[in-house]
Design a protein around this motif. Structure first.
Motif, mmCIF file in Angstrom:
data_model
loop_
_atom_site.group_PDB
_atom_site.id
_atom_site.type_symbol
_atom_site.label_atom_id
_atom_site.label_comp_id
_atom_site.label_asym_id
_atom_site.label_seq_id
_atom_site.Cartn_x
_atom_site.Cartn_y
_atom_site.Cartn_z
ATOM 1 N N LEU A 81 0.831 -1.201 0.000
ATOM 2 C CA LEU A 81 0.000 0.000 0.000
ATOM 3 C C LEU A 81 0.867 1.254 0.000
ATOM 4 O O LEU A 81 0.539 2.243 -0.666
ATOM 5 N N THR A 219 -13.806 4.516 4.166
ATOM 6 C CA THR A 219 -13.596 3.520 3.112
ATOM 7 C C THR A 219 -14.136 3.910 1.739
ATOM 8 O O THR A 219 -13.367 3.764 0.764
ATOM 9 N N LYS A 249 -8.124 3.782 0.963
ATOM 10 C CA LYS A 249 -7.458 2.572 1.462
ATOM 11 C C LYS A 249 -7.170 2.668 2.952
ATOM 12 O O LYS A 249 -6.977 1.643 3.616
ATOM 13 N N TYR A 253 -7.406 -0.506 5.390
ATOM 14 C CA TYR A 253 -6.169 -0.838 6.100
ATOM 15 C C TYR A 253 -6.373 -0.732 7.611
ATOM 16 O O TYR A 253 -5.898 -1.581 8.378
ATOM 17 N N MET A 307 -14.506 -1.062 -2.985
ATOM 18 C CA MET A 307 -14.116 -1.146 -1.579
ATOM 19 C C MET A 307 -15.010 -2.129 -0.828
ATOM 20 O O MET A 307 -14.604 -2.705 0.178
ATOM 21 N N ALA A 310 -13.181 -5.329 -1.129
ATOM 22 C CA ALA A 310 -12.045 -5.388 -0.198
ATOM 23 C C ALA A 310 -12.519 -5.673 1.223
ATOM 24 O O ALA A 310 -11.925 -6.511 1.930
ATOM 25 N N MET A 339 -6.945 -3.506 -2.953
ATOM 26 C CA MET A 339 -6.614 -2.118 -2.623
ATOM 27 C C MET A 339 -5.522 -1.577 -3.546
ATOM 28 O O MET A 339 -5.608 -0.439 -4.015
ATOM 29 N N GLY A 343 -6.267 1.244 -6.426
ATOM 30 C CA GLY A 343 -5.512 2.494 -6.414
ATOM 31 C C GLY A 343 -4.942 2.829 -7.779
ATOM 32 O O GLY A 343 -5.061 3.964 -8.256
#
Length: 492
Positions: A81, A219, A249, A253, A307, A310, A339, A343
């Motif tokens: 990340l 998020t 992220k 995270y 998201m 994720a 993620m 990105g």
């Protein structure tokens, strides 16, 4: 090296804010600074050993009485990340400004935001994590409010207040969690190992709720996502790329690093509920995106959808379903890859959307059509990014989503089956967007529309080349992540 990567952008931001540099000199300084920060992270990556826990650790006391210290380090979750963020900041800073005003301040705020973002992913101290979490709001607030489009100040204020409310919930949860330790410590490694709320019910549940709501806003997840579309629409393209590619992220995270790792028992108890919220976000994000006539709003709502994937992977990983350890590790690996992939892909999409705005000052899809001939490079970049976003095999999005869904099918097959509907809607919305932008009749106002410049093409080529590389040869990324995913419940 990690401390250097965090502090260099802050120092350069202060210098840009004070030094009387020209716009071109400010841009060159910012690009060089972001590139050096990325290079420092690459150096750390070259010495990284997958599965060896937290590495490149640096520590210096700050508030000893509270157990607070400058602690930085990386594992297989945070390093990818941080690398993706560092690259995306170089791309966003190098991308041409949409409104060439106050260039020094513009690039200074970008570097300030980079320092805060990298600090959040690299810190191992819970209080400093919160400090960087809040500082990221400040940087993005000014980038949207001062360099955005009409209505940007209102969107920036909504973004700031909404996400600040979430961060206050996170602060309360952090305080409650740390007060359960003896002696007091904010060291993430110790908190993961101690599991201070193990065996508690109501109190642990309330702390988990604070973390989940706060990170869900960031998020964002349904129904606390409403700040996102206006922030994206009114932000300049490079700021949108960072907002989607990096800041979103932070929420996922945070879910992995704090409640999933530090509150394992409680997280497992409520993992199914989080999985249901993720499923709703997957479906809601794709369906609402399909209905949008504004190019940027359409891309923004796909972030809610992606998201959701994720977070579904995180929920599966934290479910603690007996006998499915391999599936849970696979889901967490998929969530981290999602993620990284999101990105790169959505960052590229928002940069391309910014290119549309710079040429026409218009996001309405009805304003476009027939651009394949005058703008073939734009069509190629948008087409590749769109196919990656809808999960086409051979591209990064597929690598992430197939792992998430395999893990989800092993643990909650009904959620996974329903979630697949989101892939169909996502494919329809991107294919429809491409058809309307590049095919059909071209409006007279679009005659002579300029294609991507060499600078724009070069930046997009780097981002999309990585999307293809991850899609066709993901082993180098999966090796870095998977070993740490397997160690997650053992404290990394």
């Amino acid at each position: 090296m990690l401390t250097f990567a965090i502090l260099l952008p802050f120092a350069a931001a202060a210098a840009l804010a004070l030094a009387p540099l020209s716009a071109s000199a400010a841009r060159a300084t910012a690009i060089a600074t972001a590139a050096l920060a990325l290079l420092a992270l690459v150096v750390v990556w070259t010495g990284f050993t997958p599965g060896a826990g937290f590495q490149a650790v640096q520590e210096a006391p700050w508030i000893p009485a509270l157990g607070v210290a400058w602690r930085v380090g990386v594992d297989g979750v945070s390093l990818p990340l941080a690398l993706m963020s560092g690259l995306l900041f170089v791309a966003a800073i190098a991308w041409p400004m949409e409104r060439a005003v106050n260039a020094r301040q513009y690039y200074a705020w970008f570097l300030f935001l980079e320092g805060a973002s990298l600090g959040l992913f690299l810190t191992l101290d819970l209080l400093i994590f919160y400090v960087f979490f809040d500082l990221s709001l400040v940087g993005m607030y000014f980038l949207i409010g001062r360099w955005g489009h009409e209505g940007a100040q209102r969107a920036a204020l909504k973004f700031f207040l909404y996400t600040l409310a979430g961060s206050l919930l996170i602060l309360l949860a952090i305080i409650a969690l740390v007060l359960a330790t003896d002696p007091l410590t904010f060291d993430m490694r110790k908190l993961i190992g101690m599991q201070p709320m193990a065996g508690m019910d109501l109190r642990a549940g309330l702390i988990l709720l604070g973390f989940v709501i706060g990170f869900a806003i960031k998020t964002p997840l349904f129904p606390v996502h409403t700040w996102l579309p206006p922030a994206h629409v009114d932000a300049p393209g490079p700021a949108s790329a960072i907002l989607a590619g990096v800041l979103l992220k932070m929420g996922v995270y945070g879910l992995v690093r704090i409640p999933m790792q530090m509150l394992r028992e409680t997280f497992a108890t409520y993992a199914l509920a989080l999985g249901v919220v993720a499923l709703i976000s997957i479906l809601w994000g794709s369906i609402v995106a399909f209905a949008q006539e504004n190019l940027k709003r359409r891309i923004a709502y796909t972030s809610v959808n992606h998201m959701g994937y994720a977070v579904l992977g995180v929920a599966v990983a934290g479910s603690a379903v007996a006998g499915q350890e391999a599936a849970r590790d696979l889901a967490l690996t998929g969530a981290v890859v999602e993620m990284v992939a999101h990105g790169l892909i959505t960052g590229a999409l928002f940069l391309i959307a910014g290119a549309f705005w710079a040429r026409t000052q218009e996001y309405d899809l009805g304003h476009y059509g027939g651009l394949a001939a005058p703008a073939p490079r734009m069509m190629g970049a948008m087409g590749l990014a769109s196919f990656a976003s809808l999960g086409l095999p051979g591209l990064a999005g597929f690598v992430a989503e197939v792992q998430i869904f395999i893990g989800a099918f092993a643990v909650w097959p009904w959620i996974a089956a329903i979630g697949l509907l989101g892939l169909i809607v996502t494919a329809a919305l991107f294919l429809g967007m491409l058809q309307r932008l590049f095919f059909g009749d071209r409006l007279p106002a679009l005659e002579g529309l300029a294609d991507l410049t060499r600078t724009e093409s070069g930046i997009l080529a780097v981002l999309l080349a990585l999307v293809v590389l991850i899609g066709v040869w993901p082993a180098w990324l999966l090796e870095m992540i998977a070993a740490s995913a397997a160690l997650t419940f053992g404290g990394g």
